[in-house]
Scaffold this active site. Structure first.
Site, PDB file in Angstrom:
ATOM      1  N   HIS A 106       0.855  -1.191   0.000  1.00 45.38           N
ATOM      2  CA  HIS A 106       0.000   0.000   0.000  1.00 45.38           C
ATOM      3  C   HIS A 106       0.884   1.232   0.000  1.00 45.38           C
ATOM      4  CE1 HIS A 106       0.805  -1.114   4.169  1.00 45.38           C
ATOM      5  NE2 HIS A 106       0.678   0.169   4.500  1.00 45.38           N
ATOM      6  N   HIS A 108       0.975   5.204   1.011  1.00 44.26           N
ATOM      7  CA  HIS A 108       0.351   6.291   1.773  1.00 44.26           C
ATOM      8  C   HIS A 108       0.424   7.582   0.962  1.00 44.26           C
ATOM      9  CE1 HIS A 108       0.481   4.311   5.863  1.00 44.26           C
ATOM     10  NE2 HIS A 108       1.420   3.596   5.262  1.00 44.26           N
TER      11      HIS A 108
HETATM   12  P1  AMP Z   1       1.869   0.575   7.399  1.00 42.88           P
HETATM   13  O1  AMP Z   1       2.454   0.874   8.742  1.00 42.88           O
HETATM   14  O2  AMP Z   1       2.581   1.246   6.273  1.00 42.88           O
HETATM   15  O3  AMP Z   1       1.684  -0.912   7.188  1.00 42.88           O
HETATM   16  O4  AMP Z   1       0.435   1.249   7.405  1.00 42.88           O
HETATM   17  C1  AMP Z   1      -0.748   0.583   7.697  1.00 42.88           C
HETATM   18  C2  AMP Z   1      -1.822   1.636   7.780  1.00 42.88           C
HETATM   19  O5  AMP Z   1      -3.084   0.997   7.734  1.00 42.88           O
HETATM   20  C3  AMP Z   1      -1.793   2.467   9.072  1.00 42.88           C
HETATM   21  O6  AMP Z   1      -1.613   3.851   8.751  1.00 42.88           O
HETATM   22  C4  AMP Z   1      -3.154   2.203   9.704  1.00 42.88           C
HETATM   23  O7  AMP Z   1      -3.714   3.337  10.333  1.00 42.88           O
HETATM   24  C5  AMP Z   1      -3.976   1.747   8.504  1.00 42.88           C
HETATM   25  N1  AMP Z   1      -5.090   0.886   8.834  1.00 42.88           N
HETATM   26  C6  AMP Z   1      -5.096  -0.209   9.641  1.00 42.88           C
HETATM   27  N2  AMP Z   1      -6.321  -0.734   9.689  1.00 42.88           N
HETATM   28  C7  AMP Z   1      -7.114   0.010   8.886  1.00 42.88           C
HETATM   29  C8  AMP Z   1      -8.502  -0.036   8.510  1.00 42.88           C
HETATM   30  N3  AMP Z   1      -9.342  -0.975   8.979  1.00 42.88           N
HETATM   31  N4  AMP Z   1      -8.957   0.902   7.654  1.00 42.88           N
HETATM   32  C9  AMP Z   1      -8.135   1.862   7.172  1.00 42.88           C
HETATM   33  N5  AMP Z   1      -6.828   1.958   7.484  1.00 42.88           N
HETATM   34  C10 AMP Z   1      -6.326   1.051   8.331  1.00 42.88           C
END
Ligand code: AMP
Length: 132
Positions: free
Chosen positions: A97, A99
């Protein structure tokens, strides 16, 4: 199953702003700035290395559209486009993903740690190691 697969399958809710066969874009549930968006691959690739270049390229096209929309609709002055790539970098969800975080002049947010300095000759050594 990753939390993003559950979102893709419709098992848990999300605020979706875009979807096609390759990726979707949703609002991050814990925004670092309001409007913080995640562009997520539909197939699960744990990190960037496993993802086909065509997929990454397509996702970056969507990132560009999200960036433009943030400037037009939120008045953002810029964005941070970030991939946390493997747990050591802070990646919590092992599912590719990107950001996209809207930024505003003087918003006081910082994602970069303070800079370091190379010792004498060290930059050349790193340059040699990393030369492609
Ligand atoms: P990373 O640390 O790059 O893996 O980022 C994962 C991101 O996913 C974090 O910024 C979380 O806030 C986001 N996240 C986790 N669960 C959810 C969810 N159910 N819906 C939307 N974002 C989420």
């Amino acid at each position: 199953m990753t939390v993003f697969e559950m979102i893709i399958n419709g098992d848990i809710p999300s605020t979706k702003i875009y979807e096609d066969d390759i990726c979707l874009a949703i609002l991050d549930i814990a925004p670092r700035s309001k409007g913080h968006t995640l562009v997520i691959s539909k197939k699960v690739y744990p990190t960037l290395a496993e993802a086909p270049s065509e997929t990454v390229s397509h996702m970056m096209d969507i990132v560009k559209k999200v960036d433009r929309k943030m400037r037009e609709e939120l008045g953002a002055d810029g964005t941070n486009v970030i991939i946390n790539n493997s747990p050591a970098s802070g990646q919590e969800v092992p599912h590719l993903h990107i950001h996209v975080i809207p930024r505003f002049k003087d918003d006081g947010i910082s994602f970069f740690p303070p800079s370091m300095k190379y010792e004498e000759g060290e930059a050349a050594e790193y340059g040699r190691k990393l030369a492609l």
